[in-house]
Design an enzyme around this catalytic site. Structure first.
Site, PDB file in Angstrom:
ATOM      1  CG  ASP A  54      30.128  33.664   1.633  1.00  0.00           C
ATOM      2  OD1 ASP A  54      30.437  34.394   1.032  1.00  0.00           O
ATOM      3  OD2 ASP A  54      29.208  32.635   0.947  1.00  0.00           O
ATOM      4  CB  SER A 104      30.741  31.586  -2.474  1.00  0.00           C
ATOM      5  OG  SER A 104      30.708  32.932  -1.917  1.00  0.00           O
ATOM      6  CB  THR A 167      29.987  27.750   1.493  1.00  0.00           C
ATOM      7  OG1 THR A 167      30.634  29.031   1.191  1.00  0.00           O
ATOM      8  CG2 THR A 167      31.142  27.257   2.601  1.00  0.00           C
ATOM      9  CG  PHE A 280      16.179  25.299  10.973  1.00  0.00           C
ATOM     10  CD1 PHE A 280      15.445  24.959  11.936  1.00  0.00           C
ATOM     11  CD2 PHE A 280      17.533  25.030  10.929  1.00  0.00           C
ATOM     12  CE1 PHE A 280      15.816  23.850  12.647  1.00  0.00           C
ATOM     13  CE2 PHE A 280      17.938  23.782  11.845  1.00  0.00           C
ATOM     14  CZ  PHE A 280      17.397  23.602  12.644  1.00  0.00           C
ATOM     15  CD  GLU A 281      13.052  31.165   7.030  1.00  0.00           C
ATOM     16  OE1 GLU A 281      12.529  31.329   6.162  1.00  0.00           O
ATOM     17  OE2 GLU A 281      12.520  31.618   8.221  1.00  0.00           O
ATOM     18  CD  GLU A 324      28.178  29.371   3.901  1.00  0.00           C
ATOM     19  OE1 GLU A 324      28.518  29.989   3.152  1.00  0.00           O
ATOM     20  OE2 GLU A 324      26.931  28.727   3.692  1.00  0.00           O
ATOM     21  CG  HIS A 333      26.556  40.352  -2.122  1.00  0.00           C
ATOM     22  ND1 HIS A 333      27.659  40.835  -3.199  1.00  0.00           N
ATOM     23  CD2 HIS A 333      26.857  39.284  -1.801  1.00  0.00           C
ATOM     24  CE1 HIS A 333      28.236  39.721  -3.576  1.00  0.00           C
ATOM     25  NE2 HIS A 333      27.975  38.888  -2.732  1.00  0.00           N
ATOM     26  CG  HIS A 371      34.700  36.102  -1.543  1.00  0.00           C
ATOM     27  ND1 HIS A 371      33.950  37.011  -0.927  1.00  0.00           N
ATOM     28  CD2 HIS A 371      33.619  35.071  -1.682  1.00  0.00           C
ATOM     29  CE1 HIS A 371      32.668  36.695  -0.863  1.00  0.00           C
ATOM     30  NE2 HIS A 371      32.621  35.357  -1.368  1.00  0.00           N
ATOM     31  CG  HIS A 440      32.627  38.499  -3.877  1.00  0.00           C
ATOM     32  ND1 HIS A 440      32.449  37.106  -4.275  1.00  0.00           N
ATOM     33  CD2 HIS A 440      31.336  38.446  -3.150  1.00  0.00           C
ATOM     34  CE1 HIS A 440      31.265  36.581  -4.107  1.00  0.00           C
ATOM     35  NE2 HIS A 440      30.719  37.251  -3.175  1.00  0.00           N
TER      36      HIS A 440
END
Ligand SMILES: *[C@@H]1O[C@H](CO)[C@@H](O)[C@H](O)[C@H]1NC(C)=O
Ligand SMILES: *[C@@H]1O[C@H](CO)[C@@H](O)[C@H](O)[C@H]1NC(C)=O
Ligand SMILES: *[C@@H]1O[C@H](CO)[C@@H](O)[C@H](O)[C@H]1NC(C)=O
Ligand SMILES: *[C@@H]1O[C@H](CO)[C@@H](O)[C@H](O)[C@H]1NC(C)=O
Ligand SMILES: *[C@@H]1O[C@H](CO)[C@@H](O)[C@H](O)[C@H]1NC(C)=O
Ligand SMILES: *[C@@H]1O[C@H](CO)[C@@H](O)[C@H](O)[C@H]1NC(C)=O
Ligand SMILES: *[C@@H]1O[C@H](CO)[C@@H](O)[C@H](O)[C@H]1NC(C)=O
Ligand SMILES: [Zn+2]
Length: 514
Positions: A54, A104, A167, A280-281, A324, A333, A371, A440
């Site tokens: 990503d 995305s 995604t 997991f989170e 991903e 970001h 992207h 992006h």
């Protein structure tokens, strides 16, 4: 034949060049030999793995390879990421139906469902408009994951982001907004549209392997999150989707496992487990540099990828897997280049693991990005200068040092870096235009490919072409035909191409000597 020619060419070069040129000449000759020997692999792709970094634009790939090399105490520029060894590469145009620089969700719909869409929209064609529920009815498009499942293949999704994020979401859901991840996001939305987590369990529980973050959108309000030791306001008031998933698998009487930490993950026997749900989170999984690797912690992207392949690979009809690296984007970001690069290196490790345990004869591996980012590598730093450091050959005209890596925009203004550790994970590189979050970027992204039909990626393509090549290579969706006839031999054309390139090269070498 080709080998003899190369040997001859090589001997000529070695005999006539200075010793210090020999290193580069012989490296280039080995490269040339490899490329001349290349033949199209027109096998059927029994298995397809799509790796999606990503936000992994070309400047990220270059900086990550140097970062990887420097972590091994090398100068770095000469290093290679695992996917840079892939034989084929193309370029992908990423714009969405309504945006020059995309997000995305629209891009994931393009490379997973085969059609470009509006930004923010998942698994819907371009008649669907962002956040408009009624426009999504009847606009649903099937993903490569769904097409593969329909052919009896096993399918999986592995991500470091939330499983409900853009995604992974485009692989199984149809949603007019990428923001509709859980029930708590559905306020004011017509009831005919359901949230993405709901769609995952209620309409896609046949997906064999699911691993990532985003537990908060699955748990009911009545449950305490086992890691947070409290409930989160994102939890559901309609039902508990983990319990629902478990109930379905028990009813189907299939071997299955729900896990949420390393202890559970490590206990999964891939030889006997058919279905896995790993959450997991509560939100995204941890950044690799902060990851708790202990029993209460969580697996790496490479570990998840390996286990997914071991489980899915038991199906004689093959599999489709989406992997991903979801948080390269998040590092960028925040203008934290070190975070983005360390996420990219772990993403690369997942590719390497997959390459090692699969076979080029029957498995198509594709690595690409949705992207790019407004991420730059610039100035004239010396060879081997720390990729996260300041440029060692000059300072700015404002009498302040500057880092090799910078952003076109973002949250950090230019400042005096004297005495600041620019290599820290928490350090933010400066951006020219002040924005709360770095953005992006709109230039093309690379697509690297290896295995059956990988040569179809060569050239510049629209992003939605990716789905079509994956489907064509593996004979799913609209392309069942190729598997019915024996593959066409293309060795003749490849050979004549090699002879021509050899002649051209010979002529240019000859001219160089004059
Ligand atoms: C690189 O060098 C550092 C410092 O000399 C050392 O601690 C580290 O183990 C080395 N790393 C590798 C991969 O060789
Ligand atoms: C939503 O989409 C429907 C169907 O395409 C359309 O009739 C309606 O005007 C749209 N609503 C808004 C607020 O744009
Ligand atoms: C998804 O599942 C729900 C609950 O079983 C069902 O009501 C709905 O019709 C399904 N949607 C689709 C598109 O199959
Ligand atoms: C939650 O509780 C467990 C068990 O008591 C403990 O090990 C863990 O540290 C707690 N987590 C948090 C975030 O407080
Ligand atoms: C939560 O518990 C209440 C009281 O037992 C029950 O009525 C409700 O159905 C539960 N909600 C969910 C989502 O499980
Ligand atoms: C469930 O599967 C097991 C093993 O495949 C089998 O022995 C058992 O009879 C099945 N149970 C039911 C209720 O079908
Ligand atoms: C930057 O900081 C250093 C160390 O504090 C100082 O010597 C230098 O003058 C500063 N440069 C500018 C342009 O303020
Ligand atoms: Zn982003």
């Amino acid at each position: 034949m080709n080998n003899l020619k190369i040997l001859f060419l090589g001997l000529c070069l070695i005999a006539t060049t200075k010793p210090d040129a020999e290193f580069w000449n012989s490296m280039a000759q080995e490269n040339l030999k490899r490329v001349l020997q290349k033949q199209w692999n027109t096998n059927i792709a029994k298995n397809v793995i799509l790796f999606l970094g990503d936000g992994m634009g070309i400047s990220t790939v270059t900086a990550a390879r140097i970062y990887k090399g420097q972590q091994q105490n090398k100068t770095g520029e000469e290093a290679k990421l695992a996917f840079e060894e892939f034989p084929e590469i193309g370029l992908v145009k990423t714009y969405s139906v309504d945006e020059q620089v995309p997000d995305s969700a629209g891009t994931a719909t393009a490379f997973l469902c085969g059609v470009k869409a509006q930004s923010g929209v998942l698994g819907l064609d371009d008649t669907a408009t962002y956040k408009n529920c009624s426009s999504s009815i009847g606009a649903e498009v099937d993903s490569i994951l769904r097409m593969s499942k329909q052919k009896g293949k096993s399918v999986g999704v592995v991500t470091t982001a939330r499983l409900t994020h853009a995604t992974p979401g485009a692989a199984y859901s149809h949603s007019a907004s990428r923001g509709w991840e859980g029930l708590s996001n559905m306020e004011g939305v017509e009831s005919q549209c359901t949230d993405i987590a709901y769609q995952l369990v209620m309409n896609n529980s046949d997906i064999d392997v699911l691993m990532g973050g985003g537990r908060r959108f699955f748990l009911s309000m009545n449950k305490t999150d086992p890691e947070l030791n409290r409930t989160s306001s994102y939890q559901r008031w309609d039902l508990d989707l983990v319990d629902e998933w478990l109930r379905r698998k028990q009813e189907e009487n299939v071997s299955h496992s729900y896990v949420w930490n390393n202890e559970g993950f490590n206990a999964i026997n891939p030889q006997t487990t058919d279905y896995v749900l790993g959450l997991f989170e509560s939100s995204h999984m941890q950044y690799e540099y902060q990851r708790d690797t202990g029993p209460k912690g969580e697996p790496s992207l490479a570990e998840m990828t390996q286990k997914a392949i071991e489980i899915l690979g038991r199906n004689d009809k093959g599999f489709f897997l989406l992997v991903e690296g979801g948080r390269i984007d998040h590092g960028h970001h925040a203008s934290q280049a070190a975070v983005a690069l360390s996420e990219t290196v772990m993403f690369d490790k997942a590719v390497q693991v997959a390459k090692e345990i699969t076979n080029d004869d029957d498995t198509l591996l594709v690595v690409t990005a949705d992207h790019s980012h407004a991420f730059m590598m610039a100035g004239y730093p010396s060879r081997g200068n720390d990729i996260l450091g300041v440029v060692d050959t000059e300072i700015g005209e404002d009498d302040m040092p500057y880092t090799t890596l910078t952003y076109g925009n973002g949250p950090q203004q230019r400042r005096n870096l004297t005495g600041i550790d620019t290599t820290a994970f928490t350090f933010r590189q400066s951006g020219v235009v002040p924005l709360g979050s770095e953005t992006h970027a709109g230039e093309d992204v690379p697509v690297y490919a290896s295995g059956p039909m990988s040569h179809l990626f060569v050239g510049t393509h629209e992003q939605n072409y990716i789905t079509h090549v994956l489907a064509y290579a593996s004979c799913v969706g609209p392309y069942p035909g190729r598997c019915a006839v024996p593959p066409v031999s293309t060795i003749g054309s490849a050979t004549s191409g090699s002879v021509i390139s050899f002649l051209l090269l010979s002529i240019s070498f000859f001219l160089c000597w004059l």
